[in-house]
Design an enzyme around this catalytic site. Sequence first.
Site, PDB file in Angstrom:
ATOM      1  N   HIS A   1      -6.809   1.109   6.591  1.00 36.64           N
ATOM      2  CA  HIS A   1      -6.231   1.983   5.567  1.00 36.64           C
ATOM      3  C   HIS A   1      -5.059   2.801   6.087  1.00 36.64           C
ATOM      4  CE1 HIS A   1      -9.366   1.530   2.352  1.00 36.64           C
ATOM      5  NE2 HIS A   1      -9.983   0.978   3.389  1.00 36.64           N
TER       6      HIS A   1
ATOM      7  N   ASP B   1       2.094   7.629   6.504  1.00 37.89           N
ATOM      8  CA  ASP B   1       0.879   7.424   5.728  1.00 37.89           C
ATOM      9  C   ASP B   1       0.665   5.943   5.488  1.00 37.89           C
ATOM     10  OD1 ASP B   1      -1.383   8.381   4.448  1.00 37.89           O
ATOM     11  OD2 ASP B   1      -0.269   9.799   3.205  1.00 37.89           O
TER      12      ASP B   1
END
Length: 490
Positions: A170, A382
């Site tokens: 992720h 991110d």
Amino acid sequence: MEPGLRRLVVVSNRLPAALKKEGDCWKVKAGAGGLVTALAPVLKNRGGVWIGWSGASDPTLDVDGLLSNFSSEAGYDLFTVPLTREEVDGYYFGFSNEIIWPLFHDLQTRCRFAPEYWRMYLEVNFKFAEVVARKTSPDDYVWIHDYHLMHQAFFLKSMGVKRSTGFFLHIPFPPPDIFMKLPWRWKLIQALTEFDLVGFQTLQDRKNFAECLRRLVPEVRFEGRGAVISVKIGSRKFRLGAFPISIDFNQFNSMAENPEVAQKAFRIREALRHRKIILGVDRLDYTKGIPERIRSFHTLLSRYPELAGRVNFVQIAVPSREEVDEYKELRTEIEQLVGRVNGEFSFPGWVPVHYHYKSFPHDELVAYYAAADIGLVTPLRDGMNLVAKEYCASNTSEDGVLILSEFAGAAAQLQKDAYLVNPYDMEGIAKAMNRALHWDKAERREHMVGLRDQVRKNNIYWWVDSFLQAGIAKSLDDFPEVESLEYEPG
């Protein structure tokens, strides 16, 4: 259920329900975060299984008993991996969050390469693998999630346990120059090659992994083109893919259209006297760029004094890892920056920055999304950033603007209609905010319609389907709802 593949099994560090002590009682709290949001609806009433740690380290606690009601309501089975305080400190706070998290987010100066963290990481991964081996069957598809559990396939194979395994990362995967600083780089890469499918958020992350693999295993061969490619190392063959995670678009869109939520959004705008609202929503973390964002807003008010009294910056920071010193220091820094901006620019009737350090109920968060004229999403780095997608899905008026960091994974999908910025460039972000505040309605609408279409088409179910298709040539429809598992809340 049809013969063949029987169940989808999700394995992650944390279960989608956490145990929290309140006074003398333990309470079950539904988990937060992208993974729970993404996978809970997928497993519900489909015979699914979720394996993870409960969040408690008390060996005398009846964890399964406490979680049974949650499991019934959720519509899938929960199996816990018990961890001691020492294991949590070494594997989670240590290896996962003091080594992998900063290293993979290009912030290697924050890493603490302690050998005891590595040893504990391996011990806990073995412990997880033992539970996976016991609670799954050869027909199940075992989908492992994130950087805490990169050794699952390696340990299952070392036990002689045959399972179809997929792994999804992720967070970003770093380029070789950064990854090679990890003392255990070879062992980590080797463990990842034991999965049948390794998935990343973006093509760039996949490319970074392939380059690291090439550096460490010169004989590796890559075949194919597109989102999913094949990898050969001697007789070993596995696949690499890019699968950008998403959200349930309809859930956010419907909630924003709910009359009660729409009323909350109206009240937010009214409380701020219908000034323009710039909104930031983040878990409190040093990768999210919150201090840089507040400094950018300071620059905006300094450079464009005509905006005084006409704009508000609302920053929601969800508490995270509150016991870690680095996060305490970050919280203090943010509070001081907010105080500085408000001290310098406030006048009677106008306080420029509204800072909320707390978790918001889902409907209230959507009301803030719906009320905001600008969604300011500027992480330093991110993996994806679902806030960017949640903001777009909640913007039913279709007149908001998304200002997005070019270092968020979401930028790869949303770059055509988002206003991309460098999160380290405070003058550039200030310029972007000023420009976005002056865009005419037609321009705002054109871009927001494009953003919403992108998130609607590539939603959470598309993400799951694309991973399962690559992993086992199955789709979500191949895990049908099981009527007997339906639960009617009392």
